[in-house]
Scaffold this active site. Structure first.
Site, mmCIF file in Angstrom:
data_model
loop_
_atom_site.group_PDB
_atom_site.id
_atom_site.type_symbol
_atom_site.label_atom_id
_atom_site.label_comp_id
_atom_site.label_asym_id
_atom_site.label_seq_id
_atom_site.Cartn_x
_atom_site.Cartn_y
_atom_site.Cartn_z
ATOM 1 N N LYS A 78 0.855 -1.204 0.000
ATOM 2 C CA LYS A 78 0.000 0.000 0.000
ATOM 3 C C LYS A 78 0.883 1.244 0.000
ATOM 4 C CE LYS A 78 -3.872 1.926 2.756
ATOM 5 N NZ LYS A 78 -4.715 1.706 3.946
ATOM 6 N N SER A 153 -9.660 1.950 3.153
ATOM 7 C CA SER A 153 -8.779 2.675 2.259
ATOM 8 C C SER A 153 -7.790 1.801 1.491
ATOM 9 C CB SER A 153 -7.999 3.731 3.046
ATOM 10 O OG SER A 153 -7.130 3.113 3.982
ATOM 11 N N SER A 177 -9.679 -0.437 7.306
ATOM 12 C CA SER A 177 -9.153 -0.294 5.942
ATOM 13 C C SER A 177 -8.543 -1.532 5.321
ATOM 14 C CB SER A 177 -8.138 0.831 5.896
ATOM 15 O OG SER A 177 -8.821 2.035 5.753
#
Ligand code: GLN
Length: 497
Positions: A78, A153, A177
């Protein structure tokens, strides 16, 4: 040759010389090329770097040094986790030009374990959001239906696993997330206990809630990643050594030496989580999962978590307060975006932050500054902390009656792109089942357990602090007896453009 879904299985093929790390990396890039245009899971792809790295890793494999369960397997990270020399944008214009000079500790550990980084994945700006729609770099699409969001997210990481672009990916979870995008994309993930994994090199959102964790095709892959990244790190004073035995338990599970038996496991079902606001299809899938666990020998126990209604407000007060402090470092002076020439320093701050942050980040910085301001601190921030304490106690009492708690992950399946973005309160309410886990510092896993409206539904299992082992065991028993986790979106094979 068929390439397996599972990272652990792929590593076995590498070890037994059925495929090389270089071939597997080449395969990973052909998948990326096939689907990335439709899915947009990645911010930066690193084809040359990954192939160079694969050659180095293969030499170690040939020298008999493949000592980890994921040696030689391509993976993604990420884009709020630092990798030396590779842009870490955090999905923001503010860090669009930022290249970290160091590695996050989790990445260091994975490098040592033979990981091959192929891409940095998309996320909501500064990990603030639940749909990856607030990213400065565009929206990630759900591989099951590209008109829908991937969740967030960590939407890029989950979509990349779901579409076959990568075997596994790292995400971060402050209020859901990792878990919510796993639910939306039909993949598995672990939000570790607070302190189980080092946060060094994770760009901070809300430091008392943030944890890095794995997203993979099944829970065994996630367990393999967790076994590598967990543990005390001198660079993060909040990290601790996991309880003894985790490594051995995970290794035997990964190697499948011991049968998985969950007979007698007490699975708590919180009635408070199955009431108003929960989509019927999601409810049915999670209730069906409870029946399956019961069929495997677990006993279902009714438990109460009545304070769940305070979790969303307490979370948003605390997370925004911490975010407003953490994000004060982006001032146009030290690093990241700078608006350039101004008359004075104040104007530089105003212009840089005005132009560098998106609307959602600004909303949260303002909310956080407000709840921390002297006139409102007691009424909001202090209240938030008190609610957090009570929510923790709720969980501790529940764990006197059960070993794991089964719940939905999100009230709905993945919704249409644009459907909720203009209604922040609706978006925040989507976090109802996940944020309390972070407030209490607990571990949780999410695995696919069915479909509603032709979209995947993920179930959440929450456990006692540092008892990832029980969660993983329960989830793996479930996956060994069901096939939800091996279902793939059609994009996986067709490579629809
Ligand atoms: N959706 C939640 C939020 O917007 C959780 C985000 C996260 O876990 N990073 O804060």
């Amino acid at each position: 040759m068929t390439i397996p879904f599972s990272a652990v299985e792929a590593a076995k093929m590498i070890k037994t010389k059925k495929i090389s790390a270089i071939e597997l990396t080449t395969e990973a890039f052909s998948a990326i090329k096939n689907v990335e245009l439709s899915v947009s899971a990645c911010i930066t792809t690193l084809e040359n770097e990954a192939l160079d790295r694969a050659r180095v890793v293969q030499t170690r494999i040939d020298a008999g040094e493949a000592h980890s369960p994921l040696f030689g397997v391509p993976m993604m990270v990420k884009d709020n986790i630092c990798v030396k020399g590779v842009a870490a944008t955090c999905g923001s214009k503010m860090l669009g030009n930022f290249t970290p000079p160091y590695n996050a500790s989790v990445y260091e550990r994975l490098l040592e374990a033979g990981a091959i980084l192929t891409a940095k994945t998309n996320l909501d700006e500064f990990a603030m959001g639940g749909s990856t729609e607030t990213s400065y770099f565009g929206v990630t699409k759900n591989p099951w239906d590209v008109t829908r969001v991937a969740g967030g997210s960590s939407g890029g990481s989950a979509a990349a696993v779901a579409s076959g672009e990568t075997f596994y990916a790292l995400g971060s979870d402050t209020g859901g997330s990792i878990r919510q995008p796993c639910s939306f994309c039909g993949v598995s993930g672990i939000k570790p206990t607070y302190g189980a994994v080092s946060r060094y090199g994770l760009i901070a959102y809300a430091s008392s809630l943030d944890q890095i964790g794995p997203i993979g095709a099944d829970i065994r892959d996630c367990a393999a990643v967790l076994s590598i990244i967990t543990g005390k790190d001198p660079k993060d004073s909040t990290s601790v050594e996991q309880s003894a035995g985790l490594d051995e338990d995970l290794s035997s599970m990964i190697a499948e030496t011991d049968p998985i038996d969950i007979a007698g496991m007490r699975v708590g079902i919180p009635a408070d989580y199955f009431g108003d606001g929960l989509d019927n299809g999601v409810k049915a899938a999670v209730m069906n999962a409870a029946k399956i666990l019961e069929g495997l020998g677990a006993s279902l126990v009714d438990i109460k978590l009545p304070l769940v209604k305070y979790a969303v407000p307490a979370y948003y007060v605390i997370a925004c307060a911490e975010a407003s402090s953490n994000l004060s470092r982006y001032d146009g002076v030290k690093y990241g975006f700078s608006s350039g020439e101004t008359e004075n320093l104040d104007q530089l701050y105003v212009n840089t932050r005005g132009e560098g942050f998106g609307a959602e980040v600004k909303r949260r910085v303002m909310l956080g500054s407000f709840v921390l301001s002297s006139g409102y601190f007691d009424a909001y921030y202090k209240k938030g902390l008190q609610a957090r304490e009570l929510i923790q106690r709720d969980f501790f009492s529940a764990f006197e009656l059960c070993d794991v708690i089964l719940s939905p992950t999100a009230p709905t399946v993945a919704y249409k792109i644009g459907e909720n973005i203009s209604d922040p309160v609706k978006m925040y309410l989507g976090d109802i089942y996940t944020v309390s886990v972070n407030l209490a510092g607990l571990p949780a896993v999410v695995i696919p357990c069915g479909f509603s409206d032709d979209m995947p539904v993920g179930m959440q299992l929450t456990g006692r602090r540092f008892d990832e082992k029980t969660l993983i065991k329960t989830a793996w028993a479930f996956q060994k007896n069901t096939d939800f986790h091996v279902k793939r979106p059609s994009i996986w094979k067709e490579g629809v453009k």
